[in-house]
Write an enzyme that holds these catalytic residues in place. Structure first.
Site, PDB file in Angstrom:
ATOM      1  N   SER A 151       1.495  11.774  -9.918  1.00 50.67           N
ATOM      2  CA  SER A 151       1.502  11.006 -11.278  1.00 50.67           C
ATOM      3  C   SER A 151       0.713  11.643 -12.120  1.00 50.67           C
ATOM      4  CB  SER A 151       0.971   9.534 -10.921  1.00 50.67           C
ATOM      5  OG  SER A 151       0.878   9.016 -12.343  1.00 50.67           O
ATOM      6  N   TYR A 161      -4.515   3.415  -8.821  1.00 54.64           N
ATOM      7  CA  TYR A 161      -3.489   3.942  -8.513  1.00 54.64           C
ATOM      8  C   TYR A 161      -3.556   5.538  -8.879  1.00 54.64           C
ATOM      9  CZ  TYR A 161       1.269   5.726  -9.750  1.00 54.64           C
ATOM     10  OH  TYR A 161       2.439   6.524  -9.432  1.00 54.64           O
TER      11      TYR A 161
END
Length: 258
Positions: A151, A161
């Site tokens: 990501s 995350y």
């Protein structure tokens, strides 16, 4: 489609590929099938996986659905065995399944350790479980391709995350060194803000992150799942055979490196 991107006679597993909406995993599974691969659509939601299989079948390609919990090594081994029984082995693994929108956003100092452990168990250990299950089959078949979904939020990491995805970059690098001599390419794709169902939930229009990126991204903030398909096919095909241990940033110019 370029001959270099043809995946005829290849077998691909895409985790987190279920869903009836606009998801990255679905786009990946459809693209690999369109390129000629037989695709195992793996997801915790078996009905969602079957919906994608039905869509692939309606377009004349071959796919099957399997339920998998990537945090459970036994479930992952069963997934790999399903692919072996159906098609004789695995050539391509796309580690797309992850926790994202489900993660409660809070300062790390307030993060319960059980949340920390659960996210890393899925987003990091889950990818390792899948690699350990399929790499022996890739070696038997003379090589393979592994693509890990990371990501833009890992550069630098933003919260739990982002930390989990930066850790997955580390796993990508380590496996690239370890498996390169076995003719297995290991790389990663780092999407920016993608208009998938999960992406819209994580970064709605009023999100401060989205507003910040709108001031700084070089091209455009929003991408579609299909914008990631070209890089995926490159990394999974012979055209990407000399790409190893890399992170492809597909984000409109969010992360730009010299």
């Amino acid at each position: 489609m370029s001959v270099a991107h043809t995946l005829a006679d290849k077998v691909a597993i895409v985790t987190g590929a279920g869903g009836r909406g606009n998801s990255i995993g679905r786009a990946y599974a459809l693209a690999l099938a369109a390129a000629g691969a037989s695709v195992l659509v793996a997801d915790l939601d078996l009905d969602g996986a079957q919906a994608v299989v039905d869509e692939i079948a309606s377009r004349g390609s071959e796919a099957r659905a399997v339920r998998v919990d990537i945090a459970d090594p036994a479930s992952v081994r069963a997934m790999a065995g399903f692919a072996r029984d159906a098609w004789g082995g695995v050539d391509i693994l796309v580690n797309n399944a992850a926790m994202m929108a489900e993660i409660t956003r809070r300062p790390l100092m307030d993060c319960p350790l059980e949340d920390w452990d659960k996210v890393l168990q899925v987003n990091l250990t889950g990818a390792l479980n899948c690699c350990q299950a399929v790499v022996p089959m890739m070696v038997e078949r003379g090589g393979g391709k592994i693509v890990n979904q990371v990501s833009g939020g890992a550069f630098p990491p933003m919260g739990l995350y982002g930390i989990s995805k930066l850790a997955l970059v580390g796993l990508t690098t380590a496996l690239a060194y370890e498996l390169g001599s076995r003719n297995i390419n290991v790389n990663a794709i780092a999407p920016g803000i993608t208009n998938s169902d999960a992406g819209r939930k994580l970064t709605p229009q009023e999100s401060p992150i989205r507003q910040m990126l709108e001031r700084t991204v070089a091209m455009r903030v929003d991408g579609q799942p299909d914008d990631l398909v070209g890089p995926l096919l490159l990394l999974c095909s012979d055209a990407g055979s000399w790409i190893q241990g890399q992170v492809l940033h597909v984000d409109g110019g969010w992360i730009i490196r010299p």
